[in-house]
Design a protein around this motif. Structure first.
Motif, PDB file in Angstrom:
ATOM      1  N   PRO A   1     -49.362  57.260  17.149  1.00 32.25           N
ATOM      2  CA  PRO A   1     -50.843  57.437  16.912  1.00 32.25           C
ATOM      3  C   PRO A   1     -51.438  56.760  18.118  1.00 32.25           C
ATOM      4  O   PRO A   1     -52.744  57.545  18.208  1.00 32.25           O
ATOM      5  CB  PRO A   1     -51.156  56.129  15.735  1.00 32.25           C
ATOM      6  CG  PRO A   1     -49.789  55.383  15.806  1.00 32.25           C
ATOM      7  CD  PRO A   1     -48.747  56.261  16.311  1.00 32.25           C
ATOM      8  N   VAL A   2     -50.991  55.914  18.807  1.00 32.67           N
ATOM      9  CA  VAL A   2     -51.815  55.588  19.863  1.00 32.67           C
ATOM     10  C   VAL A   2     -51.780  56.754  20.949  1.00 32.67           C
ATOM     11  O   VAL A   2     -52.682  56.836  21.703  1.00 32.67           O
ATOM     12  CB  VAL A   2     -51.087  54.288  20.484  1.00 32.67           C
ATOM     13  CG1 VAL A   2     -52.002  53.870  21.924  1.00 32.67           C
ATOM     14  CG2 VAL A   2     -51.266  52.995  19.510  1.00 32.67           C
TER      15      VAL A   2
ATOM     16  N   ARG B   1     -47.557  66.472  28.937  1.00 28.73           N
ATOM     17  CA  ARG B   1     -46.086  66.684  28.287  1.00 28.73           C
ATOM     18  C   ARG B   1     -46.000  66.818  26.773  1.00 28.73           C
ATOM     19  O   ARG B   1     -45.434  67.670  26.374  1.00 28.73           O
ATOM     20  CB  ARG B   1     -45.318  65.319  28.690  1.00 28.73           C
ATOM     21  CG  ARG B   1     -44.990  65.197  30.149  1.00 28.73           C
ATOM     22  CD  ARG B   1     -43.789  64.111  30.184  1.00 28.73           C
ATOM     23  NE  ARG B   1     -44.275  62.837  29.844  1.00 28.73           N
ATOM     24  CZ  ARG B   1     -44.929  62.028  30.598  1.00 28.73           C
ATOM     25  NH1 ARG B   1     -45.328  62.228  31.705  1.00 28.73           N
ATOM     26  NH2 ARG B   1     -45.411  60.721  30.002  1.00 28.73           N
ATOM     27  N   LEU B   2     -47.274  65.968  26.163  1.00 27.42           N
ATOM     28  CA  LEU B   2     -46.912  66.221  24.627  1.00 27.42           C
ATOM     29  C   LEU B   2     -47.438  67.896  24.177  1.00 27.42           C
ATOM     30  O   LEU B   2     -47.060  68.545  23.608  1.00 27.42           O
ATOM     31  CB  LEU B   2     -48.138  65.427  23.994  1.00 27.42           C
ATOM     32  CG  LEU B   2     -48.305  65.422  22.663  1.00 27.42           C
ATOM     33  CD1 LEU B   2     -46.994  64.956  22.099  1.00 27.42           C
ATOM     34  CD2 LEU B   2     -49.260  64.482  22.315  1.00 27.42           C
ATOM     35  N   LEU B   3     -48.253  68.369  25.090  1.00 29.18           N
ATOM     36  CA  LEU B   3     -48.952  69.585  24.902  1.00 29.18           C
ATOM     37  C   LEU B   3     -47.849  70.562  25.106  1.00 29.18           C
ATOM     38  O   LEU B   3     -47.673  71.708  24.540  1.00 29.18           O
ATOM     39  CB  LEU B   3     -50.188  69.878  25.479  1.00 29.18           C
ATOM     40  CG  LEU B   3     -51.350  69.180  25.006  1.00 29.18           C
ATOM     41  CD1 LEU B   3     -52.504  69.220  26.197  1.00 29.18           C
ATOM     42  CD2 LEU B   3     -51.822  69.625  23.733  1.00 29.18           C
ATOM     43  N   GLU B   4     -47.265  70.268  26.240  1.00 27.41           N
ATOM     44  CA  GLU B   4     -46.075  71.422  26.551  1.00 27.41           C
ATOM     45  C   GLU B   4     -44.855  71.344  25.207  1.00 27.41           C
ATOM     46  O   GLU B   4     -44.499  72.483  25.035  1.00 27.41           O
ATOM     47  CB  GLU B   4     -45.420  71.115  27.989  1.00 27.41           C
ATOM     48  CG  GLU B   4     -46.272  71.218  29.030  1.00 27.41           C
ATOM     49  CD  GLU B   4     -45.917  70.586  30.317  1.00 27.41           C
ATOM     50  OE1 GLU B   4     -44.966  69.709  30.351  1.00 27.41           O
ATOM     51  OE2 GLU B   4     -46.474  70.823  31.458  1.00 27.41           O
TER      52      GLU B   4
ATOM     53  N   GLY C   1     -60.769  64.551  26.093  1.00 26.68           N
ATOM     54  CA  GLY C   1     -62.259  64.495  26.436  1.00 26.68           C
ATOM     55  C   GLY C   1     -62.904  64.335  27.737  1.00 26.68           C
ATOM     56  O   GLY C   1     -63.783  64.698  28.401  1.00 26.68           O
ATOM     57  N   PHE C   2     -62.051  63.271  28.385  1.00 23.50           N
ATOM     58  CA  PHE C   2     -62.449  62.865  29.788  1.00 23.50           C
ATOM     59  C   PHE C   2     -62.198  64.090  30.600  1.00 23.50           C
ATOM     60  O   PHE C   2     -62.985  64.542  31.536  1.00 23.50           O
ATOM     61  CB  PHE C   2     -61.818  61.848  30.209  1.00 23.50           C
ATOM     62  CG  PHE C   2     -62.048  60.559  29.735  1.00 23.50           C
ATOM     63  CD1 PHE C   2     -63.247  60.064  29.846  1.00 23.50           C
ATOM     64  CD2 PHE C   2     -61.071  59.506  29.080  1.00 23.50           C
ATOM     65  CE1 PHE C   2     -63.672  58.739  29.266  1.00 23.50           C
ATOM     66  CE2 PHE C   2     -61.422  58.242  28.521  1.00 23.50           C
ATOM     67  CZ  PHE C   2     -63.000  58.067  28.663  1.00 23.50           C
ATOM     68  N   ALA C   3     -61.244  64.708  30.451  1.00 19.31           N
ATOM     69  CA  ALA C   3     -60.730  65.900  31.165  1.00 19.31           C
ATOM     70  C   ALA C   3     -61.707  67.186  31.291  1.00 19.31           C
ATOM     71  O   ALA C   3     -62.223  67.672  32.091  1.00 19.31           O
ATOM     72  CB  ALA C   3     -59.482  66.590  30.831  1.00 19.31           C
ATOM     73  N   VAL C   4     -62.155  67.205  29.837  1.00 16.35           N
ATOM     74  CA  VAL C   4     -63.150  68.263  29.549  1.00 16.35           C
ATOM     75  C   VAL C   4     -64.657  67.929  30.232  1.00 16.35           C
ATOM     76  O   VAL C   4     -65.150  68.869  30.853  1.00 16.35           O
ATOM     77  CB  VAL C   4     -63.421  68.738  28.230  1.00 16.35           C
ATOM     78  CG1 VAL C   4     -64.553  69.509  27.797  1.00 16.35           C
ATOM     79  CG2 VAL C   4     -62.076  69.176  27.586  1.00 16.35           C
TER      80      VAL C   4
ATOM     81  N   GLY D   1     -54.606  60.788  23.935  1.00 19.88           N
ATOM     82  CA  GLY D   1     -54.444  62.063  24.368  1.00 19.88           C
ATOM     83  C   GLY D   1     -55.813  62.802  24.139  1.00 19.88           C
ATOM     84  O   GLY D   1     -56.375  63.435  24.948  1.00 19.88           O
ATOM     85  N   ALA D   2     -56.420  62.554  22.895  1.00 22.64           N
ATOM     86  CA  ALA D   2     -57.538  62.774  22.633  1.00 22.64           C
ATOM     87  C   ALA D   2     -58.660  62.314  23.399  1.00 22.64           C
ATOM     88  O   ALA D   2     -59.602  63.366  23.776  1.00 22.64           O
ATOM     89  CB  ALA D   2     -58.127  62.487  21.154  1.00 22.64           C
TER      90      ALA D   2
END
Length: 160
Positions: free
Chosen positions: A127-128, A98-101, A138-141, A133-134
Protein backbone atom coordinates in the motif's frame (compact mmCIF):
# COMPACT_ATOMS: atom_id res chain seq x y z
CA UNK A 1 -80.02 -47.62 -30.62
CA UNK A 2 -80.72 -48.65 -27.13
CA UNK A 3 -79.61 -46.89 -24.06
CA UNK A 4 -76.87 -49.44 -23.21
CA UNK A 5 -75.61 -49.16 -26.79
CA UNK A 6 -75.49 -45.35 -26.52
CA UNK A 7 -73.71 -45.59 -23.19
CA UNK A 8 -71.14 -48.03 -24.62
CA UNK A 9 -70.64 -45.84 -27.71
CA UNK A 10 -70.28 -42.71 -25.56
CA UNK A 11 -67.80 -44.54 -23.33
CA UNK A 12 -65.77 -45.71 -26.34
CA UNK A 13 -65.81 -42.22 -27.83
CA UNK A 14 -64.71 -40.76 -24.50
CA UNK A 15 -61.91 -43.34 -24.29
CA UNK A 16 -60.87 -42.53 -27.87
CA UNK A 17 -60.84 -38.83 -27.03
CA UNK A 18 -58.89 -39.52 -23.82
CA UNK A 19 -56.36 -41.61 -25.80
CA UNK A 20 -56.00 -38.87 -28.39
CA UNK A 21 -55.59 -36.22 -25.67
CA UNK A 22 -52.92 -38.43 -24.03
CA UNK A 23 -51.06 -38.84 -27.36
CA UNK A 24 -51.28 -35.08 -28.02
CA UNK A 25 -50.11 -34.37 -24.50
CA UNK A 26 -47.08 -36.65 -24.95
CA UNK A 27 -46.31 -35.05 -28.33
CA UNK A 28 -46.57 -31.59 -26.79
CA UNK A 29 -44.29 -32.67 -23.95
CA UNK A 30 -41.70 -34.03 -26.42
CA UNK A 31 -41.89 -30.82 -28.46
CA UNK A 32 -41.52 -28.67 -25.34
CA UNK A 33 -38.55 -30.77 -24.14
CA UNK A 34 -36.89 -30.48 -27.58
CA UNK A 35 -37.50 -26.71 -27.63
CA UNK A 36 -36.09 -26.36 -24.10
CA UNK A 37 -33.01 -28.40 -25.03
CA UNK A 38 -32.47 -26.33 -28.18
CA UNK A 39 -32.91 -23.10 -26.23
CA UNK A 40 -30.37 -24.32 -23.66
CA UNK A 41 -27.92 -25.12 -26.47
CA UNK A 42 -28.50 -21.69 -28.01
CA UNK A 43 -27.90 -19.98 -24.67
CA UNK A 44 -24.76 -22.03 -24.07
CA UNK A 45 -23.44 -21.17 -27.53
CA UNK A 46 -24.32 -17.50 -27.01
CA UNK A 47 -22.54 -17.42 -23.66
CA UNK A 48 -19.49 -19.06 -25.20
CA UNK A 49 -19.42 -16.49 -28.02
CA UNK A 50 -19.88 -13.64 -25.52
CA UNK A 51 -17.05 -14.97 -23.36
CA UNK A 52 -14.80 -15.27 -26.37
CA UNK A 53 -15.60 -11.72 -27.50
CA UNK A 54 -15.10 -10.41 -23.96
CA UNK A 55 -11.81 -12.26 -23.69
CA UNK A 56 -10.62 -10.71 -26.94
CA UNK A 57 -11.66 -7.24 -25.75
CA UNK A 58 -9.94 -7.73 -22.42
CA UNK A 59 -6.83 -9.01 -24.17
CA UNK A 60 -6.74 -5.92 -26.37
CA UNK A 61 -7.32 -3.66 -23.36
CA UNK A 62 -4.59 -5.47 -21.41
CA UNK A 63 -2.14 -5.03 -24.28
CA UNK A 64 -3.01 -1.35 -24.51
CA UNK A 65 -2.64 -0.95 -20.73
CA UNK A 66 0.70 -2.78 -20.88
CA UNK A 67 1.95 -0.39 -23.53
CA UNK A 68 0.86 2.58 -21.43
CA UNK A 69 2.49 1.08 -18.34
CA UNK A 70 5.73 0.68 -20.27
CA UNK A 71 5.52 4.31 -21.44
CA UNK A 72 4.87 5.44 -17.87
CA UNK A 73 7.80 3.33 -16.63
CA UNK A 74 10.09 5.00 -19.17
CA UNK A 75 8.83 8.43 -18.11
CA UNK A 76 9.39 7.57 -14.44
CA UNK A 77 12.92 6.35 -15.21
CA UNK A 78 13.67 9.54 -17.13
CA UNK A 79 12.29 11.68 -14.31
CA UNK A 80 14.31 9.71 -11.74
CA UNK A 81 17.46 10.31 -13.79
CA UNK A 82 16.88 14.08 -13.76
CA UNK A 83 19.60 15.62 -11.55
CA UNK A 84 17.08 18.16 -10.21
CA UNK A 85 14.93 15.41 -8.67
CA UNK A 86 15.69 14.95 -4.95
CA UNK A 87 16.94 11.55 -3.76
CA UNK A 88 13.74 10.31 -2.14
CA UNK A 89 11.63 11.28 -5.15
CA UNK A 90 14.15 9.65 -7.50
CA UNK A 91 14.04 6.44 -5.46
CA UNK A 92 10.23 6.47 -5.48
CA UNK A 93 10.25 7.05 -9.24
CA UNK A 94 12.70 4.17 -9.76
CA UNK A 95 10.50 1.90 -7.62
CA UNK A 96 7.46 3.04 -9.58
CA UNK A 97 9.26 2.33 -12.86
CA UNK A 98 10.06 -1.23 -11.71
CA UNK A 99 6.48 -1.71 -10.55
CA UNK A 100 5.12 -0.46 -13.89
CA UNK A 101 7.49 -2.71 -15.84
CA UNK A 102 6.32 -5.70 -13.77
CA UNK A 103 2.73 -4.68 -14.34
CA UNK A 104 3.28 -4.47 -18.09
CA UNK A 105 4.79 -7.97 -18.12
CA UNK A 106 1.88 -9.33 -16.08
CA UNK A 107 -0.72 -7.61 -18.25
CA UNK A 108 0.48 -9.31 -21.39
CA UNK A 109 -1.07 -12.75 -21.62
CA UNK A 110 -3.18 -12.62 -18.44
CA UNK A 111 -6.92 -13.17 -18.22
CA UNK A 112 -9.44 -10.89 -16.50
CA UNK A 113 -9.74 -12.78 -13.23
CA UNK A 114 -5.95 -13.07 -12.90
CA UNK A 115 -5.48 -9.37 -13.59
CA UNK A 116 -8.12 -8.38 -11.05
CA UNK A 117 -6.67 -10.69 -8.40
CA UNK A 118 -3.13 -9.46 -8.99
CA UNK A 119 -4.11 -5.78 -8.83
CA UNK A 120 -5.92 -6.34 -5.55
CA UNK A 121 -2.99 -8.30 -4.10
CA UNK A 122 -0.51 -5.67 -5.28
CA UNK A 123 -2.33 -2.87 -3.47
CA UNK A 124 -2.78 -5.05 -0.37
CA UNK A 125 0.87 -6.17 -0.29
CA UNK A 126 2.38 -2.77 -1.08
CA UNK A 127 0.00 0.00 0.00
CA UNK A 128 2.80 2.46 0.79
CA UNK A 129 4.57 1.78 -2.47
CA UNK A 130 1.27 2.16 -4.32
CA UNK A 131 0.65 5.55 -2.68
CA UNK A 132 4.26 6.60 -3.19
CA UNK A 133 4.05 5.55 -6.81
CA UNK A 134 0.89 7.55 -7.32
CA UNK A 135 2.47 10.59 -5.69
CA UNK A 136 5.68 10.17 -7.69
CA UNK A 137 3.69 9.81 -10.89
CA UNK A 138 1.91 13.05 -10.03
CA UNK A 139 5.23 14.80 -9.46
CA UNK A 140 6.61 13.37 -12.70
CA UNK A 141 3.60 14.47 -14.70
CA UNK A 142 3.77 17.95 -13.18
CA UNK A 143 7.50 18.18 -13.96
CA UNK A 144 7.02 16.96 -17.51
CA UNK A 145 4.15 19.41 -17.99
CA UNK A 146 6.29 22.29 -16.72
CA UNK A 147 9.26 21.17 -18.82
CA UNK A 148 7.09 20.91 -21.92
CA UNK A 149 5.66 24.38 -21.37
CA UNK A 150 9.00 26.26 -21.41
CA UNK A 151 11.66 26.08 -24.08
CA UNK A 152 15.20 27.28 -23.46
CA UNK A 153 15.86 27.87 -27.17
CA UNK A 154 13.11 30.52 -27.47
CA UNK A 155 14.26 34.14 -27.40
CA UNK A 156 13.30 36.18 -24.42
CA UNK A 157 14.52 37.25 -21.04
CA UNK A 158 16.23 34.60 -18.91
CA UNK A 159 14.03 32.92 -16.36
CA UNK A 160 15.01 32.97 -12.73
Amino acid sequence: MTRPDLTREATETAQDIAGEVHRLSEAAERTARAARDRAAEDVTEGVARAREAAGESVSEAADSAAARAEEAARAAEEAAADPQVPGIEAQALEALARLLEDMARNLRGSDVSTLSREATHLVQRHPVLTLAGAAAAGFAVARLARAGGSRSDEPGPPRA
